[in-house]
Design a protein around this motif. Structure first.
Motif, PDB file in Angstrom:
ATOM      1  N   THR A 166       0.829  -1.218   0.000  1.00  0.00           N
ATOM      2  CA  THR A 166       0.000   0.000   0.000  1.00  0.00           C
ATOM      3  C   THR A 166       0.863   1.268   0.000  1.00  0.00           C
ATOM      4  N   SER A 167       2.090   1.149  -0.358  1.00  0.00           N
ATOM      5  CA  SER A 167       3.020   2.257  -0.719  1.00  0.00           C
ATOM      6  C   SER A 167       3.567   3.200   0.351  1.00  0.00           C
ATOM      7  N   PRO A 168       3.554   3.079   1.611  1.00  0.00           N
ATOM      8  CA  PRO A 168       2.899   2.068   2.418  1.00  0.00           C
ATOM      9  C   PRO A 168       1.713   2.590   3.236  1.00  0.00           C
ATOM     10  N   VAL A 169       1.553   3.915   3.373  1.00  0.00           N
ATOM     11  CA  VAL A 169       0.669   4.439   4.424  1.00  0.00           C
ATOM     12  C   VAL A 169      -0.809   4.280   4.086  1.00  0.00           C
ATOM     13  N   ILE A 170      -1.528   3.720   5.039  1.00  0.00           N
ATOM     14  CA  ILE A 170      -2.993   3.656   4.995  1.00  0.00           C
ATOM     15  C   ILE A 170      -3.557   4.684   5.973  1.00  0.00           C
ATOM     16  N   SER A 171      -2.948   4.763   7.138  1.00  0.00           N
ATOM     17  CA  SER A 171      -3.397   5.719   8.157  1.00  0.00           C
ATOM     18  C   SER A 171      -2.186   6.201   8.946  1.00  0.00           C
TER      19      SER A 171
ATOM     20  N   LYS B 178      -7.879   9.975   0.183  1.00  0.00           N
ATOM     21  CA  LYS B 178      -8.149   9.102  -0.970  1.00  0.00           C
ATOM     22  C   LYS B 178      -7.973   7.613  -0.696  1.00  0.00           C
ATOM     23  N   VAL B 179      -7.689   7.248   0.551  1.00  0.00           N
ATOM     24  CA  VAL B 179      -7.564   5.832   0.903  1.00  0.00           C
ATOM     25  C   VAL B 179      -8.822   5.386   1.640  1.00  0.00           C
ATOM     26  N   GLN B 180      -9.379   4.263   1.201  1.00  0.00           N
ATOM     27  CA  GLN B 180     -10.579   3.715   1.829  1.00  0.00           C
ATOM     28  C   GLN B 180     -10.228   2.445   2.596  1.00  0.00           C
ATOM     29  N   VAL B 181     -10.930   2.214   3.690  1.00  0.00           N
ATOM     30  CA  VAL B 181     -10.768   1.001   4.482  1.00  0.00           C
ATOM     31  C   VAL B 181     -12.137   0.482   4.881  1.00  0.00           C
ATOM     32  N   LYS B 182     -12.291  -0.821   4.826  1.00  0.00           N
ATOM     33  CA  LYS B 182     -13.472  -1.441   5.424  1.00  0.00           C
ATOM     34  C   LYS B 182     -13.017  -2.685   6.177  1.00  0.00           C
ATOM     35  N   ILE B 183     -13.770  -3.036   7.193  1.00  0.00           N
ATOM     36  CA  ILE B 183     -13.432  -4.175   8.034  1.00  0.00           C
ATOM     37  C   ILE B 183     -14.289  -5.360   7.619  1.00  0.00           C
ATOM     38  N   ALA B 184     -13.643  -6.449   7.223  1.00  0.00           N
ATOM     39  CA  ALA B 184     -14.360  -7.647   6.793  1.00  0.00           C
ATOM     40  C   ALA B 184     -15.066  -8.304   7.981  1.00  0.00           C
ATOM     41  N   GLU B 185     -15.914  -9.279   7.691  1.00  0.00           N
ATOM     42  CA  GLU B 185     -16.671  -9.944   8.749  1.00  0.00           C
ATOM     43  C   GLU B 185     -15.769 -10.615   9.775  1.00  0.00           C
ATOM     44  N   ASP B 186     -14.599 -11.095   9.329  1.00  0.00           N
ATOM     45  CA  ASP B 186     -13.682 -11.757  10.262  1.00  0.00           C
ATOM     46  C   ASP B 186     -12.721 -10.774  10.921  1.00  0.00           C
ATOM     47  N   GLY B 187     -12.937  -9.470  10.678  1.00  0.00           N
ATOM     48  CA  GLY B 187     -12.115  -8.447  11.301  1.00  0.00           C
ATOM     49  C   GLY B 187     -10.922  -7.996  10.480  1.00  0.00           C
ATOM     50  N   GLU B 188     -10.698  -8.603   9.307  1.00  0.00           N
ATOM     51  CA  GLU B 188      -9.541  -8.232   8.497  1.00  0.00           C
ATOM     52  C   GLU B 188      -9.726  -6.845   7.887  1.00  0.00           C
ATOM     53  N   ILE B 189      -8.611  -6.085   7.848  1.00  0.00           N
ATOM     54  CA  ILE B 189      -8.621  -4.746   7.265  1.00  0.00           C
ATOM     55  C   ILE B 189      -8.465  -4.861   5.753  1.00  0.00           C
TER      56      ILE B 189
END
Length: 603
Positions: A373-378, A398-409
């Protein structure tokens, strides 16, 4: 700022030239390179590479020529990187401590044509494998080394019209073109070649640069000592290059202290392990004090540990002001006196350290991301309103994040890699429906702060079917200053246990104060008083975790884990599989019998 490609930093620098643009020690003396000097050398090297036939080839990822680079951080690293970019070719940087077998694998897979190497030790390492790499034509050294051509031989006066030729080539380089392949250090398995475009990295530079621009500095001076091929350090370097900073490079990891006092930086990047080492040295010096001075020192540390970003009482502010005048100002003076911020990445930073350094006037800005991720997400911002201890900050622009059902980013944005080089199957595994699967478990709180709770692959299940996330346990228990390193184990076992490397920097003075012989680490760990010390630490932290997470037994180890001994990656992350295999006998010994009602120690 208008920028779409990494080498667009060059005109940005030309608009505000510096006499001390890049600096490093050469033959024991600091040598500064001016902006104009750097630009001239970049263009001269670009010309030489073009004359050697280096180009973008047919424009495909595999068709572009590849240039290898293995070196410590130094001005030449930046110059080679920018020169390679201007040809449309691809830079393949390697960690200086990469073993020869992996170097050979990487050079063969990426079909590197030319190599730039810093010193004799690394030249010797390349020499072990170069004859097995059919595409490798020549190796150039930065230092003067017998039997190796020096890179400065390539730097010749630019003929008339050559700048126009370079401009013509760069005008055809797109933001979507591949610019570098960075091979991940990997905690398991062989390294993967992460393909990053100009757009991937530039988008991260501009978004993260907005965060750094909040730092109030009268002199934009950065200090660099992390491996330059790590995307965290490379991306931060380009923030400095785009935003008018000078960059000074450490001679090596052993000279960081004196070098930083020379440079007097306003900012540097680091990994948590280094912050831990700095604090250990501070504590070691404090323990040497006597009488009232020692009491004031220890009181100030306690004040720092209580620091909060908001809602501090008037009484606490008074205590903080006293600690600042008597102690914290001296800490900053020991690292140059101008430091405003430390940007932390690579792994989780103990909250205790975040509070202590921030209270002492050196804001710790922890961020999160991956090579992919180039590297920074947050990242946590300099503004206290944009910072929160125990988190990795808010998402960058411009970076989006969602948390999957198992908690994965899951992550989506212009920063997400093009894919793994020559590995479409693995790329497909992590890229699903346009979202990159990070492999990390986390949560986004109601204020928009991201918190990492563990690595998906590191969560294990006990024989009783209960899941244990080791990272929070390790991070919490490492707040005890007698614990240097820790790895929680227990996959398929009846209970949770741990391997612990004591902080000998703190344990040895404690032993001497308690008249415990310090002949060897092995002998120290047999002493009942030392065992009781760690028993107390475990007893203190265990109630903060549920029953299955509580550490029932631990083994104290005499030797620190390191990159050189193979337990850590080049970025300081634990290689859990390696550690588990290396200490399998010690682990099995802990499970030879039932755990006691309270945690016990195996020595």
């Amino acid at each position: 700022m208008e920028a779409t490609r990494l080498f667009d930093c060059i005109p940005a620098q030309a608009a505000a030239p510096r006499a001390d643009f890049l600096a490093a020690k050469e033959n024991g003396v600091w040598r500064s390179y001016s902006t104009q000097e750097v630009h001239t050398m970049i263009n001269q090297l670009t010309m030489a590479l073009l004359d050697m036939g280096i180009s973008s080839g047919d424009g495909t990822d595999e068709g572009r020529d590849k240039i290898g680079l293995i070196s410590n951080g130094r001005p030449e690293w930046v110059m080679v990187d920018l020169a390679v970019q201007q040809t449309g070719a691809v830079l393949v940087p390697l960690y200086p401590n990469t073993n020869p077998k992996e170097i050979e694998q990487i050079l063969i897979e990426s079909a590197v044509k030319y190599m730039f190497v810093s010193d004799k030790e690394l030249c010797d390492k390349i020499n072990l494998v170069r004859h097995n790499v059919p595409t490798l034509k020549k190796v150039y050294a930065f230092d003067q080394i017998e039997n190796y051509p020096n890179w400065k031989e390539l730097l010749k006066p630019l003929p008339t019209g050559y700048l126009q030729k370079i401009a013509g080539i760069t005008s055809n380089i797109s933001e979507n073109d591949l610019t570098t392949i960075i091979y991940t250090s990997g905690t398991t398995g062989k390294p993967k070649g992460v393909m990053l475009s100009h757009k991937n990295i530039v988008s991260n530079v501009l978004a993260s640069g907005l965060v750094l621009s909040q730092i109030p500095v009268s002199e934009k001076r950065a200090f660099s000592f992390l491996p330059m091929n790590h995307i965290f350090e490379k991306m931060c370097t380009y923030i400095y290059l785009f935003y008018g900073f000078s960059i000074s490079y450490a001679e090596n990891m052993d000279t960081i202290g004196p070098n930083i006092r020379d440079v007097k930086p306003s900012i540097f990047t680091a990994v948590p392990r280094l912050l831990e080492k700095i604090f250990e040295r501070i504590m070691a010096e404090g323990q040497k004090l006597t009488g009232a001075k020692k009491k004031i020192f220890l009181w100030s540390v306690k004040v720092a540990e209580e620091f909060e970003l908001e809602h501090t009482s008037p009484w606490y502010k008074i205590k903080l002001a006293v600690a600042e005048k008597l102690v914290f100002s001296k800490w900053r003076a020991a690292i140059g006196g101008n430091l405003k911020a430390i940007v932390i990445g690579s792994s989780a930073c103990p909250v205790k350290l975040e509070k202590i350094f921030t209270a002492a006037g050196m804001a710790v800005m922890e961020g999160y991301g991956l090579t992919e991720t180039s590297p920074v997400i947050s990242v946590n911002q300099y503004d206290p309103k944009g910072r929160k201890f125990g988190t990795v900050g808010k998402l960058i622009d411009k970076v989006q994040v969602k948390i999957a059902e198992d908690g994965e980013i899951l992550c989506k944005g212009p920063n997400v890699m093009m894919g793994y080089y020559k590995n479409p199957e693995m790329t497909a595994e992590v890229m699903q429906d346009g979202w990159f699967h990070t492999g990390d478990i986390g949560i986004l709180d109601d204020q928009g702060f991201l918190k990492i709770t563990d690595r998906k692959k590191e969560i294990f299940k006990t024989s009783g079917g209960k899941y244990v996330a080791p990272l929070p346990i390790e991070n919490k228990m490492k707040e005890n200053h007698f614990i240097e390193q820790m790895m929680v184990v227990g996959a398929g076992k009846k209970f949770t246990a741990a391997l612990i490397v004591p902080s000998y920097t703190n344990l040895l003075p404690w032993c001497r104060a308690n008249e415990i012989p310090t002949i060897s680490h092995e002998e120290i760990l047999k002493d009942k008083r030392v065992i009781a010390l760690y028993q107390a630490a475990i007893d203190t932290f265990n109630p903060e975790f549920n029953h299955v997470e509580q550490v029932k037994k631990i083994t104290l180890l005499p030797n620190e884990w390191s990159i050189e001994s193979g337990e850590l990656t080049p970025t300081g992350k634990m290689k859990r599989k390696v550690i588990t295999e290396k200490y399998n006998a010690e682990i099995e010994k802990m499970y030879a019998g039932e755990p006691n009602e309270s945690p016990s120690l195996v020595s």
